[in-house]
Design an enzyme around this catalytic site. Structure first.
Site, PDB file in Angstrom:
ATOM      1  CG  ASP A 132       5.264  -0.886  -7.743  1.00 33.30           C
ATOM      2  OD1 ASP A 132       4.268  -0.971  -7.006  1.00 33.30           O
ATOM      3  OD2 ASP A 132       5.364  -0.079  -8.681  1.00 33.30           O
ATOM      4  CG  ASP A 134       2.884   1.221 -13.135  1.00 33.18           C
ATOM      5  OD1 ASP A 134       1.683   1.191 -13.418  1.00 33.18           O
ATOM      6  OD2 ASP A 134       3.560   2.262 -13.139  1.00 33.18           O
ATOM      7  CD  GLU A 136       0.550   3.152 -15.913  1.00 29.31           C
ATOM      8  OE1 GLU A 136       0.215   3.996 -16.776  1.00 29.31           O
ATOM      9  OE2 GLU A 136       1.415   3.390 -15.052  1.00 29.31           O
ATOM     10  CE1 TYR A 207       0.039   9.117 -11.239  1.00 29.18           C
ATOM     11  CE2 TYR A 207       0.239   9.570  -8.890  1.00 29.18           C
ATOM     12  CZ  TYR A 207       0.568   8.806  -9.998  1.00 29.18           C
ATOM     13  OH  TYR A 207       1.421   7.744  -9.860  1.00 29.18           O
TER      14      TYR A 207
END
Length: 387
Positions: A132, A134, A136, A207
């Site tokens: 996965d 991620d 950012e 979120y």
């Protein structure tokens, strides 16, 4: 191996059910200062996927952050995977703290292949089910120390392609997923229409739409916008529904989109009352239970909000009929908390079903109520698997 599959019919046509239930498990939460949450405490029987967070990038290769913790946890995970054969465990790479090297890794084909091969080697060594990513974030955002380039937009797609090619060459059943941004700018700093074909599914980080950077309080994970939100862009774009629809515009099949929900809340100290604490002017940030003295985050886990703050007589609970989420307001100390509770989680589960999305992801499993309990995960499981 027997896999249970149920077919559900409704207006949209034939849908495979149940949905994905994707839990992030942060490695550091096993430490003493985080109350010793362990691999054994994960509600394995209620999940379909576990994303082990995080690995980092060292000299262009995927690498554990804390090797002792990593190897200890992997030994335990290996045993649990024998019992829960249908639960897929992925290694998640990057996150907010360790995304600084992605731009270099994605820069050229040589770097991309080096990274992809290291990812395969790690998941193969520990009998994991995939990776996965991620990052950012590509192009801009994230920590100011992160390396970033305009060409990250295209290189992110190429990185995912290389990962898919390498993983497929070794084992076509390996999974490749990402944690994808929910803000308009960051969505458009990538190429969802091009990269989604290389992914099994996409976990939307729906979120942190609002936080310590804001000048007024707001919901940090609203399902829909509130027409009374004084900021037009926030009102239109800073909500789950907008993010989902933005990705759908890129032609992504809805069943590939997994809606992210927070198992934590965000808080602010206010100058005025606003609307019972909502849209109030911010003057400070309260401390979370895991914060150090110098850096209040305003963030608290759901188990603390539910078990302590909701039971504090100084706090009043409200629910936004537009955004479909609750908030807490302390008029005496002028503190407001935005979070998800049981009702809002079910609202989001219903949204997933109504829009034929792929499931629910949450950050993160150790924050459920009660501590080391599974209130929210059980609700999600019951809705998708038993409802």
């Amino acid at each position: 191996m027997c896999v249970k599959i149920r077919l559900t019919f409704y207006k949209g046509g034939l849908q495979m059910s149940p949905k994905r239930i994707v839990a992030y498990f942060p490695e550091w939460k096993v430490k003493d200062e985080y109350l010793n949450y362990s691999v054994e405490d994960i509600p394995w029987k209620l999940l379909t996927h576990i994303n082990y967070a995080f690995a980092k990038i060292v000299e262009g290769k995927l690498h554990p952050i804390e090797e002792d913790l990593f190897y200890s946890n992997m030994e335990k995970i290996k045993e649990y995977k024998k019992e829960y054969r249908d639960v897929k465990v992925l290694i998640s790479v990057g996150g907010w703290t360790d995304s600084g090297e992605f731009s270099d890794v994605a820069l050229n084909e040589e770097n991309r292949k080096k990274f992809a091969k290291s990812a395969f080697e790690l998941i193969n060594e520990f009998n994991l089910d995939g990776v996965d990513i991620d990052w950012e974030f590509p192009v801009s955002g994230g920590l100011p120390t992160n390396k970033a380039r305009p060409e990250d937009k295209e290189n992110f797609t190429l990185l995912l392609k290389t990962l898919r090619d390498v993983l497929k060459e070794e084992n076509e059943n390996y999974l490749l997923t990402i944690a994808a941004p929910a803000s308009y700018t960051q969505i458009h700093n990538t190429e969802p229409d091009k990269y989604h074909i290389f992914l099994d599914f996409i976990n939307l980080m729906t979120y942190d739409f609002h936080g310590i950077w804001d000048k007024y309080t707001n919901h940090h994970s609203p399902l829909y916008g509130n027409p009374k939100d004084p900021d037009e862009k926030s009102r239109e774009r800073a909500n789950c529904d907008f993010a989902v629809k933005e990705y759908l515009k890129f032609g992504i099949p809805p069943e590939k989109i997994v809606l992210g929900v927070p198992f934590y809340g965000k808080g602010w100290i206010c100058e005025d009352d606003g609307h019972n604490g909502l849209f109030a002017k911010v003057k400070g940030i309260p401390y979370g239970i895991f914060d150090n003295e110098d850096h209040p985050s305003g963030s608290n886990p759901f188990f603390f909000i539910k078990g302590v703050i909701e039971n504090d007589p100084n706090y009043i609970k409200f629910r936004d009929k537009y955004a479909k989420v609750p908030w807490l307001w302390n008029p005496k100390e002028k503190i407001m908390y935005s979070y998800d509770d049981e009702e809002s989680i079910l609202e989001k589960c219903n949204y997933v079903i109504k829009n034929n999305l792929g499931g629910i992801m949450f950050w993160e499993v150790t924050q459920d109520y009660p501590f080391k309990g599974h209130t929210l995960v059980k609700l999600i499981h019951q809705k998708f698997w038993e409802g």
